[in-house]
Scaffold this active site. Structure first.
Site, short mmCIF file in Angstrom:
data_model
loop_
_atom_site.label_atom_id
_atom_site.label_comp_id
_atom_site.label_asym_id
_atom_site.label_seq_id
_atom_site.Cartn_x
_atom_site.Cartn_y
_atom_site.Cartn_z
N ARG A 183 0.81 -1.22 0.00
CA ARG A 183 0.00 0.00 0.00
C ARG A 183 0.85 1.27 0.00
NH1 ARG A 183 -3.93 -0.74 4.90
NH2 ARG A 183 -4.49 1.40 4.33
N GLY A 225 1.43 -15.51 7.77
CA GLY A 225 0.72 -15.02 8.93
C GLY A 225 1.64 -14.63 10.07
N THR A 226 1.06 -13.94 11.05
CA THR A 226 1.86 -13.43 12.17
C THR A 226 2.42 -14.53 13.05
OG1 THR A 226 -0.22 -13.10 13.37
CG2 THR A 226 0.72 -11.18 12.24
N ASP A 266 5.97 -1.53 11.97
CA ASP A 266 5.15 -0.42 11.48
C ASP A 266 4.24 0.16 12.57
OD1 ASP A 266 3.36 -2.49 11.71
OD2 ASP A 266 2.74 -2.51 9.61
#
Length: 454
Positions: A16, A78-79, A103
């Protein structure tokens, strides 16, 4: 060192952002967001720091150097899967593990410590989750807590896409940040499955697994600002604005007058003393230190500059790295300084460039003066003695020394050293031709009239 390790997740592609720069290296307040977080972690004096990387890993390697261990997550599943990649790096570690996100840059050290303290409380929770209650819960995962006791025991954690309407009504949101004992963390992760809407291995599932084992987990709450994530240019701008508002408020609370607060821009390391006045549209780039009783006038830009007490800067001044102003010194409109030292009470009031220069106490630099410090290959230094007077529109061609109390006449181009107390005048003799201008004007007027008549 404390018996704490930090795992920082930074493997996302950051699509993004639409950038060739890794998402977590985009700056807020003049500093890459990841380095804000690392600084807060370092204050805990951790035994280990592991950064999980993926896309653009070489940029993170360059930014972090040897300050942390980097491990790769490839592919990104995934985390929960991301945290598992740190297992080998922490194979010999048996303390408390903080799980953070690159982030999410502004988690306070005190909040991290509160998570560790809760993890080590007498009731020994299996996992501590950092939660927050935003104005808009958006698509955040929810943390459902028991209403009994202190109300901080977790009943269930659920992702927004998997949550029921009743669960989505809960305002306590999951920041994704956790504290877990190393011995529990990786054992629980081995049991996490990807049986969910996204087909990923969710880190929050370790809380539900601990519940199934008859253990409990707990929450620690924090301000939404502390856990604001940055995933796009728009979110980066929103975070910058939020950080600047807080920094302005802190400056004013500390005794700084901001004439138009919303127009002043700070950097992460800006230092301001008491009774400093900052007028509108001033920018503090990194590396600025300002003592007490300084006035910074409108539309000035400062970077890497050190200002002693009683200094006045601007308006429309630019101070570049290495600019040092001693007590009571003054630079005025359209003055630029770079790697230059202005002594006590010295002045450069207008239209001046001082680069690679030392200006003695009480010296006066006239309007339009420049130090010619660059010959196309090397930089050279100009030294101006105490109380020297440099006339307007002078060019000081370095390397050059001008002695104390010397005077350089206006319009001079000085190439040789000037002794103390000497007058140096370097300009052509004036040529006077009486009546020449009148004759010129008459001739031109006649010529113009002839051309118009033709």
């Amino acid at each position: 060192m404390n018996n704490i390790a930090a795992i920082i997740l930074a493997a996302g592609k950051g699509t993004r952002m639409k950038s060739d720069t890794h998402k977590v290296l985009h700056p807020v307040a003049g500093r890459p967001m990841l380095l804000h977080l690392m600084d807060a972690v370092d204050a805990l004096r951790p035994a280990a720091k592991v950064v999980v990387v993926g896309d653009k890993a070489e940029q993170l390697e360059k930014a972090l150097g040897s300050s942390a261990t980097l491990v790769r997550q490839e592919p990104q599943l995934g985390t929960g899967h991301a945290v598992q990649q740190a297992q080998e790096a922490l194979a010999d570690f048996s303390g408390d593990v903080l799980i953070l996100y690159g982030d999410v840059p502004f988690v306070p050290t005190a909040t991290m410590q509160a998570m560790v303290d809760r993890l080590n409380a007498e009731d020994a929770p299996a996992v501590v989750v950092l939660t927050f209650e935003p104005d808009d819960t958006q698509a955040y995962g929810r943390v459902i807590c028991s209403e009994e006791g202190a109300g901080d025991r977790i009943v269930k954690m659920v992702e927004h896409k998997d949550a029921s309407e009743a669960e989505r009504a809960c305002r306590r949101c999951n920041s994704g940040l956790m504290a877990v004992k190393a011995r529990d963390l990786f054992a629980l992760l081995e049991r996490v499955t990807n049986d969910n809407a996204a087909g990923e291995y969710y880190l929050p599932d370790i809380v539900n697994l601990a519940n199934q084992d008859g253990r409990h987990s707990a929450v620690v709450g924090t301000d939404p600002f502390d856990v604001s994530g940055i995933n796009s240019r728009a979110e980066l701008a929103v975070m910058e604005q939020a950080w600047q508002r807080r920094r302005r408020d802190r400056a004013m609370a500390d005794g700084v007058s901001l004439i138009a607060p919303e127009t002043v821009w700070f950097s992460w390391d800006t230092e301001l003393g008491r009774d400093v006045t900052v007028e509108q549209n001033v920018v503090f780039a990194p590396g600025v230190k300002v003592a007490d009783n300084v006035r910074i006038r409108a539309f000035s830009h400062l970077e890497g500059a050190t200002l002693a007490s009683g200094v006045e800067v601007g308006p429309y001044a630019r101070l570049r790295p290495g600019a040092v102003l001693d007590e009571g010194a003054k630079v005025g409109n359209f003055v630029e300084m770079k790697k230059a030292h202005l002594g006590k009470g010295a002045k450069a009031n207008h239209l001046t460039y001082l680069g690679d220069a030392e200006v003695g106490a009480g010296a006066n630099i006239g309007a339009g003066t420049i130090t010619c410090n660059y010959d196309g290959y090397f930089k050279h230094k100009t030294i101006i003695g105490e109380r020297a007077f440099i006339g307007s529109n002078s060019a000081l061609i370095a390397p050059l020394k001008i002695g104390a109390d010397a005077i350089v006449a206006a319009g001079s181009a000085v190439t040789r050293d000037v002794d103390a107390g000497e007058l140096r005048m370097v300009r052509a003799d004036q040529l006077v031709k009486p009546g020449w201008a009148d004759r010129f004007h008459d001739a031109m007027k006649k010529k113009k009239a002839t051309e118009k008549g033709g």
